[in-house]
Each structure stands twice: as structure tokens, then as C-alpha cells.
Design a protein around this motif. Structure first.
Motif, PDB file in Angstrom:
ATOM      1  N   LEU A  41      39.565 -62.088   2.804  1.00  0.00           N
ATOM      2  CA  LEU A  41      38.880 -61.187   2.565  1.00  0.00           C
ATOM      3  C   LEU A  41      37.618 -59.840   3.240  1.00  0.00           C
ATOM      4  O   LEU A  41      37.609 -58.909   3.219  1.00  0.00           O
ATOM      5  N   VAL A  44      40.593 -57.725   4.298  1.00  0.00           N
ATOM      6  CA  VAL A  44      40.614 -57.032   3.442  1.00  0.00           C
ATOM      7  C   VAL A  44      39.322 -55.181   3.120  1.00  0.00           C
ATOM      8  O   VAL A  44      39.052 -54.174   3.282  1.00  0.00           O
ATOM      9  N   SER A  45      38.322 -56.179   3.380  1.00  0.00           N
ATOM     10  CA  SER A  45      37.049 -55.310   3.814  1.00  0.00           C
ATOM     11  C   SER A  45      36.917 -54.164   4.784  1.00  0.00           C
ATOM     12  O   SER A  45      36.351 -53.355   4.863  1.00  0.00           O
ATOM     13  N   THR A  66      40.067 -65.608  -4.169  1.00  0.00           N
ATOM     14  CA  THR A  66      39.511 -64.503  -3.577  1.00  0.00           C
ATOM     15  C   THR A  66      39.948 -62.851  -4.326  1.00  0.00           C
ATOM     16  O   THR A  66      39.909 -61.917  -3.776  1.00  0.00           O
ATOM     17  N   CYS A  69      37.687 -61.797  -6.077  1.00  0.00           N
ATOM     18  CA  CYS A  69      36.427 -60.624  -4.911  1.00  0.00           C
ATOM     19  C   CYS A  69      36.910 -59.266  -4.744  1.00  0.00           C
ATOM     20  O   CYS A  69      36.580 -58.290  -4.461  1.00  0.00           O
ATOM     21  N   ILE A  70      38.658 -59.388  -4.516  1.00  0.00           N
ATOM     22  CA  ILE A  70      39.563 -57.987  -3.377  1.00  0.00           C
ATOM     23  C   ILE A  70      39.325 -57.766  -4.797  1.00  0.00           C
ATOM     24  O   ILE A  70      39.388 -56.180  -4.096  1.00  0.00           O
ATOM     25  N   LYS A  71      39.797 -57.975  -6.204  1.00  0.00           N
ATOM     26  CA  LYS A  71      39.729 -56.299  -6.870  1.00  0.00           C
ATOM     27  C   LYS A  71      38.069 -55.919  -6.934  1.00  0.00           C
ATOM     28  O   LYS A  71      38.244 -54.982  -7.743  1.00  0.00           O
ATOM     29  N   LYS A  74      38.536 -53.949  -3.920  1.00  0.00           N
ATOM     30  CA  LYS A  74      39.485 -52.947  -3.853  1.00  0.00           C
ATOM     31  C   LYS A  74      40.522 -52.694  -4.574  1.00  0.00           C
ATOM     32  O   LYS A  74      41.427 -53.448  -4.444  1.00  0.00           O
ATOM     33  N   THR A  77      44.268 -52.905  -5.107  1.00  0.00           N
ATOM     34  CA  THR A  77      45.784 -53.215  -3.847  1.00  0.00           C
ATOM     35  C   THR A  77      46.352 -53.887  -5.025  1.00  0.00           C
ATOM     36  O   THR A  77      46.270 -54.330  -6.245  1.00  0.00           O
ATOM     37  N   ILE A  79      48.201 -57.016  -5.687  1.00  0.00           N
ATOM     38  CA  ILE A  79      48.041 -58.445  -5.466  1.00  0.00           C
ATOM     39  C   ILE A  79      49.482 -59.567  -6.219  1.00  0.00           C
ATOM     40  O   ILE A  79      49.797 -59.378  -7.387  1.00  0.00           O
TER      41      ILE A  79
END
Length: 516
Positions: A41, A44-45, A66, A69-71, A74, A77, A79
Motif C-alpha cells: 500500500l 502504491v500510494s 490489500t 484498499c488499492i482499488k 488506484k 491498477t 491486480i
């Protein structure tokens, strides 16, 4: 170049994937590694990651958490899930969260390679679309406002409606016949903040409905607001009132808005504009919105001297060296003059008067400027009777003056004021006074105050206050600092005093502004 993030709590898995990628995609990718969801994370940030390989079963923040949170952070992205469990439930949940593929361990080399290639193809396609969209939007952002401005000018000031109304209607998709004109008037508009204010107003209006917005006419914008047959005044009033409140927060508490009645034909644009301008005249000086529909009984709709108003706008744009804006408004001014049924000699005198006033503006900016053509202006205008030639001569002369002012502005800039300006910009949190700055540049405080007023158009104190409040506004929107911290950061010791200043300038308190 593609950024690929490998996330797994087992170093051997990271090394294995890294080896496969390096061997098959040399020079095409940049590989980053994370041993936990939390570390992933963070990466990615901070970086633009294109593809992520994510282990689903990790201690702490697991793969599914995770991904979620990433979706959110961003969403674009790609995955790819890695798991030792060939479980449909895991796969389904991962796909529901936005994962693109589910690969079981131990990983198959060929599947990894093909998955990356497919992901790259998808990214390339998406980048191409985004690039085309961005290019198209850039062109539309440049062209559309100019076309909107020309259309509105033509509707309001063109007596004979010689322009192609049908083409304009098709271009802007104006299918209905119900509309109104809205005029907005802003305090303290200048060449530095004009474009920023225009964008805020245009975006604010178009969030409500797709409208046509003119460029600034001095400190005024004109909006053509299309309506549907079923639209009623009360609902419309609520929408415009909400717009007014939002613009007060974003731009200025002193904004004025005049709104015409509803009309059923674009042929009534001139009357609609006249109503809106008359409403502006009835607005309180501190800012207000006035609807012609509510003032029908006592709103005095006066006939506007359009030639005079256009002349004022020409001189305003000339002072600001707005060459692009001048060309179209001079065209309309000339057409308006020749369509006014005035005697040709009166029109010539009006042209000459405008040239004299323009020359005075040039000399105020550059006292040494001399124009050979100016000395012959009266004889040229007197001896010419062709309207086209007269219009071309006026346009050429005024645009020449605008170019002179533009060049003069580029060369201007008192080094004393610049030194003080640079110091203020870099030290807003410090205690700054006029006397302190005068000592720094070795001049008297009286002289520095005079220089500031001449170059910046305001007092030193007001300039310093505006700079501090502008920075405060930026920090309120773009930082997590508390209001107390922001107060100190912009050079104030008293939070209550800072809040009063902020509300006086923007119409809302700092906490209210942050929540907008």
C-alpha cells in the motif's frame, strides 16, 4: 516502461517471479517488491504501479484486504492474485474486489509471461485511449469557450442576425427554445485572476447544466442557460441560488448575479440580456442574486447603450493587453456601430474618440510611446467612407496599441517590488511589516507603499493579507493540518482573527470552507 509490484511474504516467491520477469521483459519493466500488504500500500500510494502480483494469504493485512484498499486508491491498477489455495471462493471474492486473474502456486512460468503480456496490451490500449481523450479534451477546452463567447456576443449585439444561427444551434446541441440569460459580476477582477475565476464559474455552472459561458467583459460574464419545457421558475430559482452560494464560497462573497425571465426564442436574447443587466443594477453592493421574474412589477428595464458598453469593454481589455479578446469585440463594436442607423460622420467621430482614449492608455503605460499613424488618424477617418476600411483601420490601430502595452508589461516589474514579493512568498509564516520590508530594500516605507500600489494595484497590507489567505485556502483543501496549525503557517497568532479575515474575504469560515 511498466511498473510491476510483486507482493508476497515469502522472499523465494519474489525472487522467482523477479527472475522470470527480468529474463523475458528486459528493458520493458521496472520491478518493485513488497513483503506485506502494508508495504505494498505504501509503494502504491507513492508510485504509479501498472501491474501487481498479490499473495492472498499474508500475515497482517491479507491480500483481499490489500486489494480492496488499492482499488479505492488506484482503481486502474491491474491486480493478479497468487495463492496456494485453488479455491473458487477465494477466486470469486478476489474478482469481485477488482482482481484481473487468479494464479495458483507454484507459479507456471508460461502463465506468468502470458499474463504480463496480456496486461501490457490492455495498458497500452488504455493509455492510447486516454491520450486521445486528453488530446480531444485539450482541443475542446481551447476551442469551445471561444466559440461560445462569439455566439453569445453575436446574439446580444448583432442587430441583423447575419451569423449562422442554425449551425451554432447544431454545434451546441441547442434543441429546445426555452432559455434565460444570466449575468455574473465579480469584484476585484484583474488579468492575474481572471482565467482562474472563469474556470471556477464555468465548471460550477456546468455541474448543474451544460450552458454557454462568455469570456469576461470587464468584470462580467454572460451565461446562456438552456431550459426544458417542463422547467418551472421555483425549481430553477433553487438551482441558481445553490450555484450562487457555491460561487460565494469558491470565489468571492461580493459576487452579483442578475437573471432574466424565461424566453422562448433566441431572437429575444437582446431583451433577455438587458433584463439580466438591469437585475445586476438592483443587486446590493455586498453581493446578491436578483431574478427578473420576481421584480416584474417594479424592475425598470432600461435600454442599454450597447456601443458605449462595448467601448468600455474594449478599453478594459486594452488595459490588460488582452489581444485575443480585443479582436472579436472590436468586430462586434464596428458592426454594432454601422447597424445603429447613426450618421456615418458620427460613427467616424466615435471611432476617433476611441482611438484617442486608447492612445492615452498606452501613454500611461509607456509615456515615451509615439505613433506616426495616430497623427494621421483624424484625416484617415475623415477621408474614408467605406465601412469595411474604417473597421479595419480601427482594429489595426487598437491591436497595435495592445501589442505595445503587452510588450511594456513584459519589460516592466520594479526590482524592489519583486524582491519584496519573493520574500513574502517564501516567508508567509513570519511576522512581516511594511517597515521591515522597506529596511530590507533600503527605501522609505512611504515609497515602498507607493510602488506596491502602482504595480500590484493594492496596498502592501492588503497584498500581504491576500497572499496569506490564498495560502490558507490551499492548505485547507490540500493538507491535513489543523486550522490552528494553518493559522500559524500563514503568519497569524490569533485563530479567531484569522477566521474573521478569512470569512470577510471568502464569505465562509475556514472550517466551513474545508467541508465544502
Amino acid at each position: 516502461m511498466y511498473n510491476i509490484l510483486l507482493t508476497d511474504d515469502e522472499q523465494i516467491v519474489l525472487d522467482s517471479l523477479s527472475f522470470i520477469i527480468d529474463k523475458n521483459f528486459t528493458g520493458q519493466v521496472n520491478v518493485l517488491k513488497a513483503l506485506s500488504g502494508t508495504e505494498a500500500l505504501k509503494i502504491v500510494s507513492e508510485k504509479d504501479i501498472d501491474i501487481i502480483f498479490m499473495d492472498i494469504n499474508m500475515p497482517g493485512l491479507n491480500g483481499l484486504e490489500t486489494i480492496s484498499c488499492i482499488k479505492k486508491l488506484k482503481p486502474e491498477t491491474i491486480i493478479i492474485i497468487l495463492s496456494a489455495f485453488d479455491s473458487f471462493q477465494y477466486a470469486q471474492e478476489a474478482m469481485n474486489l477488482g482482481a484481473s486473474k487468479y494464479i495458483t502456486k507454484p507459479v507456471n512460468r508460461n502463465i506468468v509471461i502470458q499474463t504480463i503480456r496480456n496486461s501490457m496490451d490492455f495498458i497500452d490500449l488504455n493509455r492510447g485511449r486516454q491520450s486521445e481523450d486528453m488530446e480531444l479534451h485539450k482541443k475542446l477546452d481551447l476551442v469551445s469557450p471561444m466559440v461560445e463567447n462569439d455566439f453569445i456576443y453575436s446574439l446580444i449585439f448583432n442587430h441583423e442576425n447575419k451569423f449562422d444561427l442554425k449551425s451554432y444551434r447544431e454545434y451546441f446541441n441547442l434543441t429546445g427554445n426555452k432559455f434565460c440569460i444570466i449575468c455574473l459580476e465579480l469584484p476585484n477582477v484583474n488579468s492575474q485572476n481572471q482565467y482562474d475565476n472563469y474556470i471556477k464559474i464555468r465548471d460550477g455552472i456546468n455541474e448543474i447544466k451544460k450552458c454557454l459561458v462568455s469570456s469576461f467583459m470587464m468584470n462580467r460574464l454572460v451565461v446562456l442557460f438552456p431550459l426544458e419545457k417542463e422547467d418551472n421558475f421555483e425549481d430553477f430559482k433553487g438551482i441558481i441560488t445553490k450555484l450562487y452560494v457555491n460561487l460565494k464560497y469558491k470565489i468571492s462573497a461580493g459576487i452579483k448575479i442578475g437573471v432574466s425571465q424565461f424566453f422562448s426564442s433566441l431572437d429575444d436574447s437582446k431583451l433577455s440580456y438587458t433584463q439580466a443587466v438591469s437585475c445586476l443594477a438592483h443587486c446590493e453592493s455586498t453581493g446578491e442574486i436578483v431574478f427578473a421574474e420576481e421584480r416584474k412589477g417594479f424592475l425598470k428595464i432600461t435600454k442599454i447603450d450597447e456601443t458605449k458598453e462595448l467601448k468600455e469593454q474594449i478599453l478594459f481589455k486594452l488595459k490588460n493587453a488582452d489581444i485575443n479578446g480585443l479582436e472579436s469585440i472590436l468586430e462586434i463594436y464596428a458592426l454594432n456601430s454601422f447597424n445603429s442607423e447613426k450618421d456615418l460622420n458620427i460613427i467616424k467621430n466615435s471611432f476617433f474618440e476611441l482611438i484617442v482614449m486608447a492612445k492615452d492608455i498606452v501613454n500611461k503605460n509607456l509615456s515615451s510611446y509615439e505613433s506616426a499613424s495616430f497623427n494621421n488618424a483624424f484625416s484617415v477617418l475623415s477621408g474614408e467612407n467605406d465601412s469595411g476600411m474604417l473597421k479595419d483601420y480601427l482594429t489595426k490601430t487598437i491591436l497595435e496599441y495592445a501589442s505595445v502595452i503587452a510588450d511594456s508589461k513584459k519589460q516592466k516589474g520594479n526590482p524592489i517590488v519583486k524582491k519584496v514579493y519573493d520574500y513574502i512568498s517564501e516567508n508567509l509564516s513570519e511576522d512581516i511589516s511594511l517597515e521591515q520590508m522597506a529596511d530590507m530594500v533600503n527605501v522609505s516605507s512611504f515609497y515602498l507603499s507607493k510602488l506596491f500600489r502602482e504595480e500590484k494595484g493594492c496596498t502592501f497590507v492588503n497584498f500581504l493579507s491576500d497572499k496569506r489567505l490564498e495560502k490558507a485556502r490551499d492548505l485547507l483543501k490540500n493538507s491535513s493540518m489543523s486550522i490552528k496549525e494553518i493559522t500559524r503557517e500563514v503568519g497569524y497568532n490569533d485563530q479567531n482573527y484569522f477566521s474573521r479575515l478569512f470569512k470577510s474575504k471568502y464569505g465562509v469560515t475556514p472550517s466551513e470552507y474545508r467541508s465544502i
